[in-house]
Motif scaffolding. Structure first.
Motif, short mmCIF file in Angstrom:
data_model
loop_
_atom_site.label_atom_id
_atom_site.label_comp_id
_atom_site.label_asym_id
_atom_site.label_seq_id
_atom_site.Cartn_x
_atom_site.Cartn_y
_atom_site.Cartn_z
N ILE A 181 0.83 -1.22 0.00
CA ILE A 181 0.00 0.00 0.00
C ILE A 181 0.86 1.27 0.00
O ILE A 181 0.47 2.30 -0.56
N ILE A 182 2.06 1.20 0.60
CA ILE A 182 2.97 2.35 0.63
C ILE A 182 3.30 2.78 -0.80
O ILE A 182 3.37 3.98 -1.11
N GLU A 183 3.49 1.82 -1.69
CA GLU A 183 3.80 2.14 -3.09
C GLU A 183 2.61 2.85 -3.74
O GLU A 183 2.79 3.81 -4.50
N ASP A 184 1.41 2.39 -3.45
CA ASP A 184 0.22 3.01 -4.05
C ASP A 184 -0.07 4.39 -3.45
O ASP A 184 -0.81 5.18 -4.05
N LEU A 185 0.49 4.66 -2.29
CA LEU A 185 0.31 5.98 -1.67
C LEU A 185 1.44 6.94 -2.04
O LEU A 185 1.58 8.00 -1.45
N ASP A 186 2.23 6.56 -3.02
CA ASP A 186 3.38 7.37 -3.45
C ASP A 186 3.10 8.10 -4.76
O ASP A 186 4.01 8.49 -5.47
N ALA A 187 1.80 8.27 -5.05
CA ALA A 187 1.41 8.78 -6.37
C ALA A 187 1.87 10.20 -6.64
O ALA A 187 2.30 10.53 -7.75
N ASP A 188 1.77 11.06 -5.63
CA ASP A 188 2.12 12.47 -5.83
C ASP A 188 3.00 12.96 -4.68
O ASP A 188 2.51 13.31 -3.61
N PRO A 189 4.33 13.01 -4.89
CA PRO A 189 5.26 13.40 -3.83
C PRO A 189 5.02 14.81 -3.29
O PRO A 189 5.45 15.14 -2.19
N LYS A 190 4.33 15.66 -4.05
CA LYS A 190 4.11 17.04 -3.64
C LYS A 190 2.83 17.22 -2.81
O LYS A 190 2.57 18.30 -2.30
N ASP A 191 2.03 16.17 -2.73
CA ASP A 191 0.77 16.24 -2.00
C ASP A 191 1.06 16.03 -0.50
O ASP A 191 1.35 14.92 -0.07
N GLU A 192 0.96 17.09 0.29
CA GLU A 192 1.33 17.02 1.72
C GLU A 192 0.40 16.11 2.51
O GLU A 192 0.83 15.40 3.42
N PHE A 193 -0.88 16.14 2.17
CA PHE A 193 -1.81 15.27 2.90
C PHE A 193 -1.54 13.81 2.58
O PHE A 193 -1.54 12.96 3.48
N LEU A 194 -1.28 13.51 1.33
CA LEU A 194 -0.97 12.14 0.94
C LEU A 194 0.31 11.66 1.65
O LEU A 194 0.40 10.52 2.10
N ALA A 195 1.28 12.55 1.78
CA ALA A 195 2.52 12.22 2.49
C ALA A 195 2.22 11.89 3.95
O ALA A 195 2.82 10.97 4.53
N LEU A 196 1.27 12.61 4.55
CA LEU A 196 0.89 12.35 5.94
C LEU A 196 0.19 10.99 6.06
O LEU A 196 0.45 10.25 7.01
N VAL A 197 -0.67 10.68 5.11
CA VAL A 197 -1.35 9.38 5.11
C VAL A 197 -0.31 8.25 4.99
O VAL A 197 -0.37 7.25 5.71
N ARG A 198 0.65 8.44 4.10
CA ARG A 198 1.70 7.43 3.89
C ARG A 198 2.52 7.25 5.18
O ARG A 198 2.80 6.12 5.58
N SER A 199 2.87 8.35 5.82
CA SER A 199 3.63 8.27 7.07
C SER A 199 2.80 7.62 8.18
O SER A 199 3.34 6.90 9.03
N THR A 200 1.51 7.87 8.18
CA THR A 200 0.62 7.25 9.16
C THR A 200 0.65 5.73 9.05
O THR A 200 0.79 5.01 10.04
N VAL A 201 0.55 5.24 7.81
CA VAL A 201 0.60 3.80 7.58
C VAL A 201 1.95 3.23 8.04
O VAL A 201 2.01 2.20 8.72
N LYS A 202 3.03 3.92 7.69
CA LYS A 202 4.37 3.47 8.11
C LYS A 202 4.48 3.40 9.62
O LYS A 202 5.01 2.44 10.19
N CYS A 203 4.02 4.44 10.30
CA CYS A 203 4.12 4.48 11.76
C CYS A 203 3.33 3.35 12.42
O CYS A 203 3.77 2.78 13.41
N LEU A 204 2.18 3.05 11.86
CA LEU A 204 1.32 2.02 12.45
C LEU A 204 1.85 0.61 12.22
O LEU A 204 1.70 -0.27 13.06
N VAL A 205 2.48 0.40 11.06
CA VAL A 205 2.86 -0.97 10.67
C VAL A 205 4.37 -1.20 10.64
O VAL A 205 4.85 -2.27 11.00
N TYR A 206 5.13 -0.20 10.19
CA TYR A 206 6.59 -0.33 10.10
C TYR A 206 7.27 0.84 10.83
O TYR A 206 7.98 1.63 10.20
#
Length: 316
Positions: free
Chosen positions: A216-241
Motif C-alpha cells: 500500500i505504501i507504493e500506491d500511496l506514493d502517487a504524488d510526492p508534492k501532496d502534503e496530505f498524501l505524504a501524511l497518510v503514507r507516514s501514518t501507515v508506516k508508523c502504524l505498521v513499520y
C-alpha cells in the motif's frame, strides 16, 4: 529494544542529586557529569531524581538545567529528563503551533505510542496546558489534516492479537478502491487508520498486497508534492513499520545538506528507552553505516556525547 544503558549498581538518588548540584556549582558546568548521570538513568529513576532534587534544593531540576546548558545539548537533556508522557505533551503542543511538517510530529506521537502511552500523554497535556490536546489540534488544523489527525490523537486502540480476517479482506478492497480513485481523505480510509488495532491494520495491508500486488505504501506514493498524501503514507508506516518510519526521519535529519537537530533530538530522546536498537539496525541495513558513526560525523561537543550515550555507544 532499548539502547539506554543503566549501571548494574546505581548510586542512591540523593547521591545523584548531590553530584548534579556539584556539577552546576563553581566556575563552569560539568557537562560530562550531567551526561554520565542522566544519560544512564531510566524514566522512573529520572523522575525520582527530579522529585528528590526539588525537595532537597528547592529548585526544579529542569530549571537548573535550563540555566546551565545551552543550544541543542540543552534541548536534548531537557527532553530526555522529562517523563515520557510530559515529553510527548510538550512535543505535541509545539507541533500544534506550527504548520505542515509539524502535522507529522502529531501523527508520530499518536501512531507510535501504545494506547496507554498516548492516553498518559493526553493526561499530561491537560495538566501542563489546562486544555486538551484534541482541543488544540481542532483549533490549529483544518480540512483533511484535521479530519485525519483528530481521530489519531484521540484513539485508544485495542492492543491484542485478535484479528478479523473477513473484515481485513473487506477493508483491503475498500482501501484499494479509495486509493485508486485518489480519495485519500474518504471517511472509510480515516476509519481504518484512526480506529483499527495495529494487528488488524497489518492483516488488512497483508491482504491488500496479496490481492492487488503492491504494498500500500507504493500506491500511496502517487504524488510526492501532496502534503496530505505524504501524511497518510507516514501514518501507515508508523502504524505498521515504525522502525522504517524512524529510520527515514533519521536519514533525512543526518545528511550532506546539513543536520536537522530538531528531528534527530526528537527521535533519539523519545525512542532510546523503547526501540532505538531496532531503528539503528534498520538504519545500518538501509545506509550501510552505523547510526552512531553518522551521529559522530554530523554533530559535535556535548550534544554529540549525549546522543551517543542515549544511542548506547559512549566511545564512538
Amino acid at each position: 529494544m532499548a539502547t539506554l544503558t543503566v549501571p548494574s549498581v546505581v548510586p542512591s538518588v540523593s547521591e545523584d542529586c548531590e553530584q548534579l548540584r556539584k556539577g552546576f556549582s563553581g566556575w563552569g558546568t560539568n557537562e560530562d557529569l550531567i551526561i554520565n548521570i542522566l544519560g544512564h538513568r531510566n524514566a522512573e529513576q529520572r523522575n525520582l531524581i527530579r522529585k528528590t532534587y526539588a525537595e532537597t534544593y528547592g529548585e526544579d531540576l529542569l530549571k537548573a538545567l535550563d540555566k546551565e546548558l545551552t543550544s541543542e545539548f540543552e534541548r536534548l537533556v531537557m527532553l530526555w529528563t522529562l517523563d515520557p508522557a510530559e515529553r510527548d505533551a510538550l512535543l505535541a503542543n509545539e507541533a500544534t503551533k506550527r504548520w505542515t511538517s509539524s502535522n507529522q510530529v502529531l501523527m508520530e506521537i499518536a501512531c507510535t505510542r501504545s494506547a496507554n502511552q498516548l492516553l498518559h500523554a493526553r493526561q499530561a497535556y491537560h495538566v501542563r496546558y489546562k486544555k486538551s490536546l484534541e482541543e488544540d489540534v481542532a483549533h490549529h488544523t483544518t480540512g483533511d489534516f484535521l479530519k485525519l489527525l483528530l481521530p489519531l490523537v484521540s484513539a485508544y486502540r485495542y492492543e491484542g492479537d485478535e484479528v478479523n480476517m473477513s473484515l481485513a479482506k473487506t477493508e483491503a478492497k475498500l482501501l484499494h478502491e479509495k486509493i485508486s480513485n485518489k480519495a485519500y481523505s474518504d471517511d472509510a480510509v480515516i476509519k481504518v487508520l484512526g480506529t483499527r488495532s495495529k494487528a488488524q491494520i497489518n492483516a488488512t495491508l497483508n491482504h491488500y498486497k496479496n490481492e492487488y500486488g503492491n504494498d500500500i505504501i507504493e500506491d500511496l506514493d502517487a504524488d510526492p508534492k501532496d502534503e496530505f498524501l505524504a501524511l497518510v503514507r507516514s501514518t501507515v508506516k508508523c502504524l505498521v513499520y515504525p522502525e522504517k518510519y524512524f529510520e527515514e526521519i533519521l536519514r533525512q535529519a543526518i545528511n550532506k545538506r546539513g543536520t536537522d537537530e530538531g528531528a534527530l533530538t526528537r527521535v533519539i530522546s523519545t525512542r532510546a528507552e523503547f526501540d532505538l536498537k531496532i531503528i539503528a539496525d534498520e538504519y545500518q541495513r538501509r545506509n550501510s553505516v552505523p547510526l552512531t558513526r553518522a551521529i559522530v560525523k554530523d554533530t559535535r561537543g556535548d550534544y554529540e556525547k549525549m546522543l551517543l550515550v542515549l544511542a548506547g555507544h559512549d566511545d564512538a
